[in-house]
Write a protein that holds these residues in place. Structure first.
Motif, PDB file in Angstrom:
ATOM      1  N   HIS A  45       7.571   2.898  -8.101  1.00 51.78           N
ATOM      2  CA  HIS A  45       7.669   3.464  -6.745  1.00 51.78           C
ATOM      3  C   HIS A  45       8.990   3.114  -6.051  1.00 51.78           C
ATOM      4  O   HIS A  45       9.192   3.486  -4.896  1.00 51.78           O
ATOM      5  CB  HIS A  45       6.496   3.030  -5.856  1.00 51.78           C
ATOM      6  CG  HIS A  45       5.147   3.369  -6.416  1.00 51.78           C
ATOM      7  ND1 HIS A  45       4.703   4.673  -6.545  1.00 51.78           N
ATOM      8  CD2 HIS A  45       4.158   2.578  -6.888  1.00 51.78           C
ATOM      9  CE1 HIS A  45       3.487   4.657  -7.076  1.00 51.78           C
ATOM     10  NE2 HIS A  45       3.144   3.415  -7.297  1.00 51.78           N
ATOM     11  N   ARG A  83       2.005   6.328   3.030  1.00 50.55           N
ATOM     12  CA  ARG A  83       1.557   5.754   1.763  1.00 50.55           C
ATOM     13  C   ARG A  83       2.751   5.500   0.846  1.00 50.55           C
ATOM     14  O   ARG A  83       2.867   4.430   0.219  1.00 50.55           O
ATOM     15  CB  ARG A  83       0.549   6.668   1.084  1.00 50.55           C
ATOM     16  CG  ARG A  83      -0.042   6.103  -0.206  1.00 50.55           C
ATOM     17  CD  ARG A  83      -1.188   6.967  -0.723  1.00 50.55           C
ATOM     18  NE  ARG A  83      -1.770   6.415  -1.948  1.00 50.55           N
ATOM     19  CZ  ARG A  83      -1.341   6.706  -3.160  1.00 50.55           C
ATOM     20  NH1 ARG A  83      -0.340   7.568  -3.331  1.00 50.55           N
ATOM     21  NH2 ARG A  83      -1.909   6.157  -4.221  1.00 50.55           N
ATOM     22  N   GLN A  87       4.228   1.917  -0.570  1.00 52.41           N
ATOM     23  CA  GLN A  87       4.377   1.634  -1.998  1.00 52.41           C
ATOM     24  C   GLN A  87       5.741   1.026  -2.307  1.00 52.41           C
ATOM     25  O   GLN A  87       5.850   0.127  -3.143  1.00 52.41           O
ATOM     26  CB  GLN A  87       4.170   2.921  -2.803  1.00 52.41           C
ATOM     27  CG  GLN A  87       2.725   3.381  -2.859  1.00 52.41           C
ATOM     28  CD  GLN A  87       2.569   4.737  -3.524  1.00 52.41           C
ATOM     29  OE1 GLN A  87       3.455   5.598  -3.446  1.00 52.41           O
ATOM     30  NE2 GLN A  87       1.439   4.948  -4.189  1.00 52.41           N
TER      31      GLN A  87
END
Length: 437
Positions: A45, A83, A87
């Motif tokens: 990520h 989100r 991450q």
């Protein structure tokens, strides 16, 4: 205001001095369709600094930089992609937790902070989360400070819910900053060059400590803190923050006021980040910083990092072998400076979007039409920097900088640079917000 240079004329139908929500929506769709805001993460990520091709593989930009990734996380957060933002920060936390000995060794006096390789690493392998053995200028307090600021921003809002071991890792940061005396520490800063006492680094740490203090004031994290690191009290954090603020009061609006001519610097574009997104300086000093950057560093193609910057100076690719263009020059920048001719600094694309965002925040607070005008001006300058038809580079990409080759300014090899993409995404979002005020 000077006319705006537009590299790709296909953008002209979407640009105006007076935006409305419908026009911005059309512009956003156009840029998204052409991949301007495409972020391709690694499996962890995290993101490399730039899209690297075979031709640019020796640049080192396939590495992960802490600072760049935090700015990408912030852009995704601002644009509502919380989100994905979380991450990124979780992966950076995983890296710091895995290599926490770097903090502990300096805190406990086992190693000296004078050696940058002994400090927490801020550039590493983003796939394996392993440190790189390559010598690098890891003495970068701003990178650690902005990580702390962004991580705690997300934690304060409940977007991140740190387990106890992550809270414990967070508490290493203020102890580390105390151990190195960050308010008087010479670091390599945002540009990873010669070490000096820099307001832009001190201010980022101040912002990070402020967010940590806010996070640790909540019930759940406060209880975990008492168990794991009782020495990190609110009064300790307050005193540590105050030391940095006192130094900022002495240095700003300068970047560095040390006596050495090699270190002393009046204006540096890195100060801009203290205005936005960190908002760690007051209205008057923010205005002074914005004005100084516009008057001293702004060019037709972008904004210089500082006067006399030799990185990607004129005909850089002819003067340096590919293996030498992006190496660690922190302890030998004078060698690179020999390539430089006055007035031929690279003009970077990182800063115009942040100038726009800074004026956008001012407009949203004050309602002054002059601030909206400047927000729009710098937003349009940012759009103007998107690539046109250049051999080897796709259209509508965000360069790191425009540099001079044979008398003409062209995008440098680090195109697209994800930090620039992130900043443009923020600028677009804040334009949308200003039109809803």
């Amino acid at each position: 205001m000077p006319p705006i240079v537009v590299q790709n004329e296909k953008l002209l139908p979407y640009m105006t001095d007076h935006y409305d929500p419908a026009r911005l929506k059309q512009l956003r769709r156009f840029l998204e369709r052409h991949g301007t805001f495409t972020f391709a993460p690694l499996r962890t990520h995290l993101f490399p600094a730039a899209v690297v091709t075979r031709a640019t593989s020796q640049s080192g930009y396939q590495h992960v930089w802490v600072r760049d990734n935090v700015h990408v996380s912030h852009a995704l957060y601002v644009s509502g992609q919380v989100r994905a933002a979380a991450q990124i920060m979780s992966a950076l936390m995983q890296f710091f937790a895995r290599h926490r000995r770097r903090f502990e060794d300096i805190i406990q006096g086992r190693v000296k902070s004078a050696d940058p390789m002994s400090r927490p690493h801020v550039r590493f392998n983003g796939v394996t989360l392993q440190e790189s053995r390559e010598t690098w200028a890891h003495a970068q307090n701003d990178a650690l400070g902005i990580f702390l600021w962004m991580y705690c921003t997300l934690a304060c809002e409940g977007i991140l819910k740190p387990p106890r071991h992550e809270v414990e890792t967070l508490t290493l940061f203020p102890r580390y900053f105390e151990a190195i005396r960050y308010w008087a520490d010479e670091d390599s800063g945002h540009w990873e060059e010669g070490r000096k006492i820099e307001a832009s680094s001190i201010g980022v740490v101040v912002a990070g400590l402020g967010k940590l203090r806010l996070f640790l004031s909540t019930g759940r994290s406060k209880a975990a803190l008492r168990e794991q690191s009782p020495g990190i009290s609110d009064s300790f954090l307050n005193a540590l923050t105050r030391r940095g603020r006192n130094e900022l009061g002495k240095i700003l609006p300068h970047e560095c006021i040390q006596k050495s001519p090699a270190k002393r610097r009046r204006t540096d574009a890195a100060l801009l980040f203290l205005v936005y997104p960190l908002e760690v300086v007051g209205e008057a000093k923010s205005g002074r910083i914005l004005k100084d950057i516009a008057e001293s560093l702004e060019g037709p193609y972008g904004i210089k990092r500082y006067v006399g910057d030799s990185y990607w100076a004129a005909d850089y690719k002819e003067k340096l072998d590919p293996t030498q263009r992006t190496v660690d020059f922190s302890d030998r920048v004078e060698m690179r400076d020999k390539l430089f001719a006055p007035g031929q600094e690279a003009q970077w694309c990182l800063f115009d979007p942040i100038m726009s965002a800074a004026y956008g925040r001012r407009y949203q607070r004050t309602g002054r039409r002059g601030d909206l005008k400047l927000q729009t001006y710098y937003f349009n300058r940012s759009l103007g920097q998107l690539t046109g038809k250049v051999k080897g580079i796709q259209e509508f990409q965000c360069p790191e900088a425009y540099c001079m080759e044979k008398g003409i300014y062209v995008p440098n090899d680090q195109t697209p640079l994800l930090w620039t993409q992130a900043n443009l995404l923020v600028a677009l979002k804040l334009m949308e917000e200003s039109l809803s005020v």
